[in-house]
Design a protein around this motif. Sequence first.
Motif, PDB file in Angstrom:
ATOM      1  N   PHE A  91      60.634   6.930  -1.106  1.00 38.38           N
ATOM      2  CA  PHE A  91      59.338   7.321  -0.604  1.00 38.38           C
ATOM      3  C   PHE A  91      57.949   6.840  -1.274  1.00 38.38           C
ATOM      4  O   PHE A  91      57.995   6.943  -2.380  1.00 38.38           O
TER       5      PHE A  91
ATOM      6  N   ARG B 220      51.093   9.986   6.191  1.00 41.69           N
ATOM      7  CA  ARG B 220      51.030  11.384   5.275  1.00 41.69           C
ATOM      8  C   ARG B 220      50.698  10.815   3.868  1.00 41.69           C
ATOM      9  O   ARG B 220      51.128  10.056   3.435  1.00 41.69           O
TER      10      ARG B 220
ATOM     11  N   MET C 197      65.824  13.673   4.861  1.00 44.78           N
ATOM     12  CA  MET C 197      65.108  12.669   5.621  1.00 44.78           C
ATOM     13  C   MET C 197      63.881  12.702   5.881  1.00 44.78           C
ATOM     14  O   MET C 197      63.266  11.710   6.393  1.00 44.78           O
ATOM     15  N   THR C 198      63.201  14.054   5.559  1.00 48.31           N
ATOM     16  CA  THR C 198      61.786  14.169   5.739  1.00 48.31           C
ATOM     17  C   THR C 198      61.012  14.253   4.428  1.00 48.31           C
ATOM     18  O   THR C 198      61.620  15.211   3.641  1.00 48.31           O
ATOM     19  N   PHE C 199      59.960  13.315   3.937  1.00 41.45           N
ATOM     20  CA  PHE C 199      59.466  13.572   2.692  1.00 41.45           C
ATOM     21  C   PHE C 199      58.711  14.962   2.296  1.00 41.45           C
ATOM     22  O   PHE C 199      57.950  15.605   3.439  1.00 41.45           O
TER      23      PHE C 199
ATOM     24  N   THR D  86      69.968  16.789   6.875  1.00 39.75           N
ATOM     25  CA  THR D  86      68.534  16.549   7.580  1.00 39.75           C
ATOM     26  C   THR D  86      67.319  16.628   6.896  1.00 39.75           C
ATOM     27  O   THR D  86      66.511  16.026   6.961  1.00 39.75           O
ATOM     28  N   ASP D  87      67.201  17.682   5.911  1.00 39.03           N
ATOM     29  CA  ASP D  87      66.161  17.813   5.157  1.00 39.03           C
ATOM     30  C   ASP D  87      65.434  16.778   4.389  1.00 39.03           C
ATOM     31  O   ASP D  87      64.373  16.689   4.052  1.00 39.03           O
TER      32      ASP D  87
ATOM     33  N   GLN E 259      55.570   8.596   8.722  1.00 37.71           N
ATOM     34  CA  GLN E 259      56.673   9.307   9.563  1.00 37.71           C
ATOM     35  C   GLN E 259      57.267   8.320  10.472  1.00 37.71           C
ATOM     36  O   GLN E 259      56.498   7.298  10.858  1.00 37.71           O
TER      37      GLN E 259
ATOM     38  N   TRP F 198      53.308   7.913   2.942  1.00 37.62           N
ATOM     39  CA  TRP F 198      54.723   7.851   3.494  1.00 37.62           C
ATOM     40  C   TRP F 198      54.244   7.877   5.050  1.00 37.62           C
ATOM     41  O   TRP F 198      53.258   8.562   5.638  1.00 37.62           O
TER      42      TRP F 198
ATOM     43  N   THR G 256      64.359   9.158  13.455  1.00 31.78           N
ATOM     44  CA  THR G 256      64.892   9.050  12.169  1.00 31.78           C
ATOM     45  C   THR G 256      64.264   7.706  11.665  1.00 31.78           C
ATOM     46  O   THR G 256      63.939   7.704  10.307  1.00 31.78           O
TER      47      THR G 256
ATOM     48  N   THR H 241      66.845  13.343  17.318  1.00 35.61           N
ATOM     49  CA  THR H 241      65.475  13.073  16.293  1.00 35.61           C
ATOM     50  C   THR H 241      65.311  11.784  15.830  1.00 35.61           C
ATOM     51  O   THR H 241      66.209  11.043  15.099  1.00 35.61           O
TER      52      THR H 241
END
Length: 910
Positions: free
Chosen positions: A28, A214, A567-569, A564-565, A208, A206, A64, A62
């Motif tokens: 990230f 972000r 994969m999101t910063f 899944t969690d 998305q 980062w 990714t 979703t």
Amino acid sequence: MADLFTIDGVPLDPITDDFVALRFSERFGTIPSLTLQRRGIALPGLPDPWIGKEATWRHNGTLTFTGDVVSATPSYTGIGWVITYQCLGIRNRLDWFPHTDGTSGIDTSQFNLTLEDPDYNAAKAGRTVGEILNAALTMEANAHLIHTHGLGGYTSLAPPTLPAATLADLAAMTVIPPRPVYFTGEKLGAAIDGFLQQNAPNHRFWIQPDGVFRFMDLRTFTPQTLTMGTDPIEPTELSRDVGDCFQRVVVRGQPIAIMGVLKQSLGQITQNFAHDGLTNAQAISAWSPSQFRQAGTAQNVGTCTCPSTTTVTVTSTNASAAWASNFWDQTHGQGVINLYSTTVPGVTQLWSSRIISNTSLTAGGTSTLTIDSPLPHTNYGHYTISGLSTGGSVVWTQYQIADSSLWPKVVKQSTYPQPFVSPGNGGATLISASLGVVLWSSNGSPPYNSFPLAFTYNPTTGNVRFISPTYFTANNAAPADIWLALPLQTNPNQAIEPPDLAGVPQYSGTSYTVDGLTKTLTVDAPYWRDPGQLAQIQAYASNLLDSVNNATCEGGVTYYGFFTDAMTFGLALNIAGNDGNGAYTTGWEGLSLAVIGVDLDWPENEGIDYRTTMHCSNRRQALSASMFMHPEQQLGAIGTSGDLFNPFAIYQPEMMRESQGNYREAAEAARAGKLSPGGLSTGNDTGLGASGFTMADILRAGADNGSGVHDPASNTSRRPATLKPREEREAAAAARSERDKDRNDQVREADQKHQDDRRAKIRQTNEDNDAKRQAKNDEIRAAEGNRLVGMRALGDTTPRLPKDPAERERIADLGNHPTDTWSHKDRGVKQPEAPNKRIANLGRHEAAPADERIKNLGRHQPKPPSERIKNLGKHPTDVSAYKDLGVSRPEDPAKAKRISKLGLPDKDEE
């Protein structure tokens, strides 16, 4: 399917396009990557149909990953050509174009400039880190390019407006850079990263997958707990390091220097006129003005040789000249030697150095001097030595500070300026450097006249040496009093975090509460001189402590499946444990380790669909002290130049040398003799000499040094000229741009090396997988051989294979295993693995029923077991076939029917 990949908007089919996904990787704050591979295909030729196209990946609907296919690497294997494609995330697109300032149109934007800067813009002053980033991202040229490349998620382009999520991140970045900021870069993405690294090192930039920007703070991630023994994770190994931990921080600045006023009338300074065996009183009685006006032993000339570049041997032209050892060193005569060469042309024919030691000289002899700066050559033949006068010249010029403990405390400048009111005529100014004042009157009684007089100071002896006798300044009479305003060093500026409690040191952090360490990190801030900056430095100390007081824990967490969690910063992990009999303590339950990177693999031959590896760390970075130090109070000093020997007795520090633009008028006056010390002893009762200058005249002549000194006569204040020439500033900007370019080149080279290493690793992985598959096939063939041996042991004959070579080859490829239960029972052979399980082991994913999965693997829809075995041609059922094999067909219809089904001989008949 769980995963949907597209190239240029067209969905990919694993069968039709012969492709598999290998790995997704992202640290990230950097550019993510996705690796795809096509296997067993023909070379596509040029142009490659995937290169340069947009690639996307959706997992369960979703989005990714969004990026671009940037490279293709072919390799040849046993199944034919294999092409590995590398895709880089959309963060890479930000490096396709430069930052463009909305006003100048160049790649540099200026923020937080000083008031004196001609480019100062109030609208761009006092900006926080978040406001600077917002301004850069909403400049029209930048916004349109960002939007054109599918980035930013702008809610409007007229004017450019960032989405709410980005604005919320920027609003939280409240640090104000205290120095001018130059946001610059030929690559916008690199410019943002460089700006954050310097001004917000604990934040990461980062993007998305949908393109929204972000700016995430590593210290504020949302924690989530994974439990070993319960969640599908490997036993986690997290390192704990306290080697660089400190539990207390002390920041030391420059000493606080106050202006102290010492007076002869109070005994704080004394006359030090004794010389050549005479007492102080005897030296005064024997003194005459000629003893000061004649150089005497303070000067010597002659010829010389240079044995080395740091030594000079001199022979005086005065045959009677003599001096003692170290007579010219910097503690005594403070001698300086000027050399001249008659054989060397150019600027090096002249040289000047201070004398740091010397041997004694007898009449007609030689003396060897040691100098502080090496000579450019040794061809010098003539010298002139100049130093302080001795003997009678010290009378009325040399005084001494009475308290020897103050001698080393005298410094060149006070921490902040102090008003000084002339004791004679009432003139006032701000001073921050040394000032000597001579007081006198015609009758020796108040009121007194006064005038400043320059001096030098020797911290070893405490001697103050005025540039001319105070007797001259006092109208050829003994002065009524001598005042010295001196900057005196006191306790240093100091900030402690956490603050001491009643003098007792306090400590914080897990390295203290858990590990019991009590170490103090001491940091020097050489530019911290103003006590008014204590609050800023306290904030710096707190930020620094936050980066070093907790034990550093970091490592990797492997999760079997798609997490899944991760994969999101913005995720932080705690690790708990459960051994089946209940929870146990790991020590990692409350670490909240930020997930700073993630790797997702699609494993082959491992029986799982995904493997997620998370890289976690609580390591923090501290801001530099300069980020907390806003401009200090201006330090005033009056005078016409940086020379200690100026008419106003003021030392001009090095940091103020840029501000001499306002001194030109006074300097010209001094050169014209209007302010010469010789004009101060003409017998005028005012004590101001024939020139008639007042303190206000001095101020108007250029005494303002840049601190806004007040002129009592005109009731105005001057403003300094503190800017460097525009050419120098432009050259500095060009140098910064060149450094940025070099840095970008280094980053590009590092990226290329990283990609090369990754490709090599992928090739090696493919080769290893091919070797594993080959070994697996060999194992299957060996097992088949063992099965046939077992069949013979049960009384079976050698398997009868069809004559058709195609049928024989197909049977060999399929492993020659019937899979229906009834045939194995009749044969007395152990039932093989269930079809769905065995087929799953042959592929990678058991993601669909057997029939559909076999179809997806590129094979034909299977037929019912009886028909399939028959079609395999394994056991002929007609009489002619038996005859060909040399086996008689039984006559009993029932037995013949059973043999027709099983392809086995009847044991009774045999």
